[in-house]
Motif scaffolding. Structure first.
Motif, PDB file in Angstrom:
ATOM      1  N   ALA A   1       0.838  -1.212   0.000  1.00 60.63           N
ATOM      2  CA  ALA A   1       0.000   0.000   0.000  1.00 60.63           C
ATOM      3  C   ALA A   1       0.868   1.255   0.000  1.00 60.63           C
ATOM      4  N   LEU A   2       1.989   1.220   0.728  1.00 57.72           N
ATOM      5  CA  LEU A   2       2.903   2.369   0.728  1.00 57.72           C
ATOM      6  C   LEU A   2       3.489   2.611  -0.662  1.00 57.72           C
ATOM      7  N   VAL A   3       3.923   1.535  -1.314  1.00 57.68           N
ATOM      8  CA  VAL A   3       4.484   1.661  -2.667  1.00 57.68           C
ATOM      9  C   VAL A   3       3.395   2.100  -3.642  1.00 57.68           C
ATOM     10  N   ALA A   4       2.213   1.510  -3.528  1.00 56.77           N
ATOM     11  CA  ALA A   4       1.112   1.853  -4.428  1.00 56.77           C
ATOM     12  C   ALA A   4       0.728   3.324  -4.284  1.00 56.77           C
ATOM     13  N   THR A   5       0.784   3.837  -3.073  1.00 56.37           N
ATOM     14  CA  THR A   5       0.444   5.250  -2.854  1.00 56.37           C
ATOM     15  C   THR A   5       1.423   6.161  -3.584  1.00 56.37           C
ATOM     16  N   VAL A   6       2.698   5.810  -3.550  1.00 56.12           N
ATOM     17  CA  VAL A   6       3.697   6.608  -4.276  1.00 56.12           C
ATOM     18  C   VAL A   6       3.439   6.529  -5.778  1.00 56.12           C
ATOM     19  N   VAL A   7       3.168   5.334  -6.284  1.00 56.15           N
ATOM     20  CA  VAL A   7       2.921   5.164  -7.719  1.00 56.15           C
ATOM     21  C   VAL A   7       1.646   5.899  -8.134  1.00 56.15           C
ATOM     22  N   ILE A   8       0.602   5.828  -7.326  1.00 53.38           N
ATOM     23  CA  ILE A   8      -0.640   6.555  -7.626  1.00 53.38           C
ATOM     24  C   ILE A   8      -0.359   8.053  -7.714  1.00 53.38           C
ATOM     25  N   THR A   9       0.465   8.558  -6.799  1.00 47.52           N
ATOM     26  CA  THR A   9       0.817   9.980  -6.816  1.00 47.52           C
ATOM     27  C   THR A   9       1.580  10.343  -8.087  1.00 47.52           C
ATOM     28  N   VAL A  10       2.531   9.499  -8.472  1.00 44.04           N
ATOM     29  CA  VAL A  10       3.320   9.773  -9.681  1.00 44.04           C
ATOM     30  C   VAL A  10       2.430   9.704 -10.925  1.00 44.04           C
ATOM     31  N   VAL A  11       1.580   8.688 -11.007  1.00 46.78           N
ATOM     32  CA  VAL A  11       0.679   8.553 -12.156  1.00 46.78           C
ATOM     33  C   VAL A  11      -0.271   9.747 -12.226  1.00 46.78           C
ATOM     34  N   ASN A  12      -0.821  10.150 -11.083  1.00 39.29           N
ATOM     35  CA  ASN A  12      -1.723  11.311 -11.070  1.00 39.29           C
ATOM     36  C   ASN A  12      -1.000  12.589 -11.477  1.00 39.29           C
ATOM     37  N   THR A  13       0.257  12.717 -11.078  1.00 42.17           N
ATOM     38  CA  THR A  13       1.006  13.920 -11.423  1.00 42.17           C
ATOM     39  C   THR A  13       1.379  13.937 -12.902  1.00 42.17           C
ATOM     40  N   LEU A  14       1.893  12.822 -13.402  1.00 43.19           N
ATOM     41  CA  LEU A  14       2.366  12.791 -14.789  1.00 43.19           C
ATOM     42  C   LEU A  14       1.237  12.688 -15.810  1.00 43.19           C
ATOM     43  N   LEU A  15       0.205  11.908 -15.512  1.00 40.64           N
ATOM     44  CA  LEU A  15      -0.868  11.694 -16.480  1.00 40.64           C
ATOM     45  C   LEU A  15      -2.180  12.368 -16.087  1.00 40.64           C
ATOM     46  N   GLY A  16      -2.422  12.486 -14.798  1.00 38.25           N
ATOM     47  CA  GLY A  16      -3.704  13.027 -14.340  1.00 38.25           C
ATOM     48  C   GLY A  16      -3.922  14.469 -14.731  1.00 38.25           C
ATOM     49  N   ILE A  17      -2.901  15.282 -14.552  1.00 33.84           N
ATOM     50  CA  ILE A  17      -3.043  16.705 -14.884  1.00 33.84           C
ATOM     51  C   ILE A  17      -3.313  16.895 -16.372  1.00 33.84           C
ATOM     52  N   PRO A  18      -2.514  16.275 -17.275  1.00 35.89           N
ATOM     53  CA  PRO A  18      -2.836  16.431 -18.698  1.00 35.89           C
ATOM     54  C   PRO A  18      -4.193  15.823 -19.086  1.00 35.89           C
ATOM     55  N   LEU A  19      -4.538  14.674 -18.493  1.00 42.09           N
ATOM     56  CA  LEU A  19      -5.841  14.062 -18.817  1.00 42.09           C
ATOM     57  C   LEU A  19      -7.001  14.923 -18.338  1.00 42.09           C
ATOM     58  N   HIS A  20      -6.865  15.477 -17.152  1.00 42.95           N
ATOM     59  CA  HIS A  20      -7.934  16.357 -16.669  1.00 42.95           C
ATOM     60  C   HIS A  20      -8.054  17.600 -17.558  1.00 42.95           C
ATOM     61  N   PHE A  21      -6.926  18.112 -18.014  1.00 38.10           N
ATOM     62  CA  PHE A  21      -6.953  19.280 -18.894  1.00 38.10           C
ATOM     63  C   PHE A  21      -7.595  18.932 -20.240  1.00 38.10           C
ATOM     64  N   LEU A  22      -7.205  17.791 -20.822  1.00 39.85           N
ATOM     65  CA  LEU A  22      -7.737  17.396 -22.129  1.00 39.85           C
ATOM     66  C   LEU A  22      -9.222  17.036 -22.079  1.00 39.85           C
ATOM     67  N   THR A  23      -9.656  16.488 -20.958  1.00 42.57           N
ATOM     68  CA  THR A  23     -11.054  16.067 -20.848  1.00 42.57           C
ATOM     69  C   THR A  23     -11.935  17.118 -20.196  1.00 42.57           C
ATOM     70  N   PHE A  24     -11.407  18.308 -19.997  1.00 37.99           N
ATOM     71  CA  PHE A  24     -12.172  19.364 -19.342  1.00 37.99           C
ATOM     72  C   PHE A  24     -13.493  19.688 -20.049  1.00 37.99           C
ATOM     73  N   PRO A  25     -13.531  19.787 -21.381  1.00 32.70           N
ATOM     74  CA  PRO A  25     -14.831  20.046 -22.024  1.00 32.70           C
ATOM     75  C   PRO A  25     -15.867  18.955 -21.737  1.00 32.70           C
ATOM     76  N   LEU A  26     -15.432  17.700 -21.781  1.00 29.74           N
ATOM     77  CA  LEU A  26     -16.343  16.598 -21.474  1.00 29.74           C
ATOM     78  C   LEU A  26     -16.758  16.626 -20.000  1.00 29.74           C
ATOM     79  N   THR A  27     -15.853  17.038 -19.162  1.00 33.47           N
ATOM     80  CA  THR A  27     -16.158  17.151 -17.735  1.00 33.47           C
ATOM     81  C   THR A  27     -17.214  18.225 -17.499  1.00 33.47           C
ATOM     82  N   ILE A  28     -17.127  19.319 -18.229  1.00 37.57           N
ATOM     83  CA  ILE A  28     -18.139  20.373 -18.096  1.00 37.57           C
ATOM     84  C   ILE A  28     -19.494  19.857 -18.576  1.00 37.57           C
ATOM     85  N   LEU A  29     -19.502  19.138 -19.691  1.00 36.25           N
ATOM     86  CA  LEU A  29     -20.762  18.601 -20.214  1.00 36.25           C
ATOM     87  C   LEU A  29     -21.415  17.611 -19.252  1.00 36.25           C
TER      88      LEU A  29
END
Length: 124
Positions: free
Chosen positions: A39-67
């Motif tokens: 769980a400790l290792v997974a938490t670090v990986v989740i943080t890295v994945v959210n930082t590297l991919l989450g921010i761009p994915l949230h930005f790219l999907t923002f129009p769909l998120t608004i809809l």
């Protein structure tokens, strides 16, 4: 322990996130964590994945998120949780529904745990 120091704050948040993940694995069917170390290792990986991919994915999907009035971000978070589980041995998420409800439960449980700990030491 001085919770105002950044490194202590970071470590406490990391431990609480891992605890939330470990507890959610006991509650949500389809999410498995081998032990607290995984769980400790997974938490670090989740943080890295959210930082590297989450921010761009949230930005790219923002129009769909608004809809969808924000509901699509839950889908993106479920995808990121599932992706993180593929990278960590000892952490497994089976299926989209487990990832979907697991990401919601992890978020809620983390904030409850964080508020309990920080309220106890007088930071909230």
């Amino acid at each position: 322990m001085d919770f105002r120091r950044p490194i202590v704050h970071l470590l406490v948040n990391w431990l609480l996130s891992a605890l939330a993940l470990w507890l959610v694995a006991r509650i949500i069917p389809g999410i498995y964590v081998r032990d607290y170390g995984a769980a400790l290792v997974a938490t670090v990986v989740i943080t890295v994945v959210n930082t590297l991919l989450g921010i761009p994915l949230h930005f790219l999907t923002f129009p769909l998120t608004i809809l969808t009035l924000g509901l699509f971000w839950l889908v993106v978070n479920a995808f990121l949780l599932k992706l993180a589980s593929m990278l960590v041995p000892g952490f497994k998420v089976e299926g989209f529904l487990a990832a979907f409800f697991g990401s919601i439960a992890i978020t809620i449980l983390y904030y409850v745990l964080r508020n309990l700990v920080y309220a106890h030491v007088g930071l909230f």
